[in-house]
Design an enzyme around this catalytic site. Structure first.
Site, PDB file in Angstrom:
ATOM      1  CG  ASN A 125     -19.849 -35.809 -44.005  1.00 52.24           C
ATOM      2  OD1 ASN A 125     -20.372 -35.290 -43.037  1.00 52.24           O
ATOM      3  ND2 ASN A 125     -20.145 -37.039 -44.409  1.00 52.24           N
ATOM      4  NE  ARG A 156     -23.884 -44.907 -38.768  1.00 51.84           N
ATOM      5  CZ  ARG A 156     -23.063 -44.107 -39.423  1.00 51.84           C
ATOM      6  NH1 ARG A 156     -22.323 -43.229 -38.758  1.00 51.84           N
ATOM      7  NH2 ARG A 156     -22.969 -44.189 -40.739  1.00 51.84           N
ATOM      8  CG  HIS A 180     -21.812 -36.132 -39.024  1.00 48.14           C
ATOM      9  ND1 HIS A 180     -22.387 -37.329 -38.661  1.00 48.14           N
ATOM     10  CD2 HIS A 180     -21.470 -36.269 -40.327  1.00 48.14           C
ATOM     11  CE1 HIS A 180     -22.397 -38.152 -39.699  1.00 48.14           C
ATOM     12  NE2 HIS A 180     -21.830 -37.541 -40.721  1.00 48.14           N
ATOM     13  CB  THR A 234     -22.868 -44.524 -44.659  1.00 49.56           C
ATOM     14  OG1 THR A 234     -22.407 -43.156 -44.683  1.00 49.56           O
ATOM     15  CG2 THR A 234     -21.789 -45.379 -44.026  1.00 49.56           C
TER      16      THR A 234
END
Length: 318
Positions: A125, A156, A180, A234
């Protein structure tokens, strides 16, 4: 590309180790090499995973501490290296973008010395920033670079919607697209359940509490931070997403999944990486689909592009 199924995972922390273990669970490789600046961590994760292969239900995958020379004959390289948002932190996209863009440049500089044939799956990320850097700053085939993008948000979303109607989430179709991150959006116009139109679900499932798009969208954004703050990271969901792409490549599936790559004029957008539906096969990204979106969804797509471009500009990336 050779016939063995060799996968290199760069970054052996929470996400990288989860990816390695999911690869083992789904028997997707004959060899997995873990690379990390912390070689002790990578060695320990590889050794721990290797012990599990003694189980009668496991495939005899060779797990080991790796280095960049392992990329020479790899089929797939998964990049998870770089810091992430920690529990309690306010997400600082620009700071993370600058730091991880430099890390991606360092990682790719080593990879391109050794291969330009392996499929590269990006997880680091900010995902779309990292994917853009890897795709545009190096002479590497773009069809062989994809970011996991909004696949995790899509998973999700399908779970949240499935829970509302008490149905198998694999019956839920539809995408979360764009960035994202916080500007990801549900493309409700693509959504349904087992062929049932989304607007008819309350009737078919005899629900009196009517479907609220906003409530679902709010939960979709919040749940990511809830997991990070309660669990610390996560990693399971994103590892599953990464393995979905790995399987699509290894089995030449020609499956359509949301993933991040540099847009080349889709929706009038260029010079950013965003998630839209793309077909993935042994040759990587075979094609992209400019699916029809509503005017509101188009606005959200362009807002996502602006968000990613702002992060890129802030990090000095053209």
């Amino acid at each position: 590309m050779n016939n063995r199924r060799k996968i290199v995972v760069i970054g052996a922390s929470n996400v990288g180790s989860a990816v390695a273990n999911k690869i083992a669970d789904f028997q997707l490789a004959t060899e997995v090499a873990l690379i990390d600046l912390n070689e002790d961590k990578a060695w320990g994760e590889a050794k721990d995973s290797s012990h599990a292969t003694s189980c009668v239900y496991s495939t005899n995958i060779k797990f080991h501490l790796g280095d960049y020379d392992d990329c020479k004959d790899a089929n797939i390289i998964v990049i998870t290296a770089g810091p992430s948002i920690r529990p309690g932190e306010t997400p600082d996209r620009l700071k993370l973008a600058g730091t991880n863009a430099k890390i991606m440049s360092s990682v790719m500089s080593e990879i391109v010395k050794r291969t330009k044939e392996a499929m590269i799956i990006m997880i680091t990320n900010p995902l779309d920033v990292a994917t853009y850097v890897v795709s545009t700053q190096f002479d590497y085939p773009r069809n062989l670079i994809l970011g996991t993008g909004t696949m995790l948000e899509t998973y999700r979303f399908r779970r949240i919607l499935a829970d509302k109607y008490q149905v198998d989430p694999k019956n839920i179709s539809g995408y979360v697209l764009g960035e994202h991150g916080n500007s990801a959006f549900v493309a409700w116009s693509t959504t349904g359940c087992a062929g049932f139109p989304i607007d008819d679900l309350d009737e078919y499932f005899h629900r009196t509490d009517k479907l609220s798009h906003k409530a679902i969208e709010d939960e979709l954004v919040q749940v990511a931070y809830d997991v990070i703050n309660k669990k610390g990271c996560t990693n399971t969901g994103i590892a599953m997403a990464a393995c979905r792409y790995i399987k699509s490549v290894l089995y030449d599936e020609h499956t359509i999944l949301p993933c991040s790559a540099v847009l080349d004029g889709e929706y009038g957008i260029k010079d950013v990486a965003l998630s839209i539906p793309r077909m993935v096969c042994a040759d990587g990204i075979m094609r992209s689909f400019e699916v029809h979106l509503t005017d509101d969804e188009l606005e959200k797509m362009h807002a996502a592009a602006q968000s990613v471009r702002s992060a890129l500009d802030g990090a000095g990336i053209k």
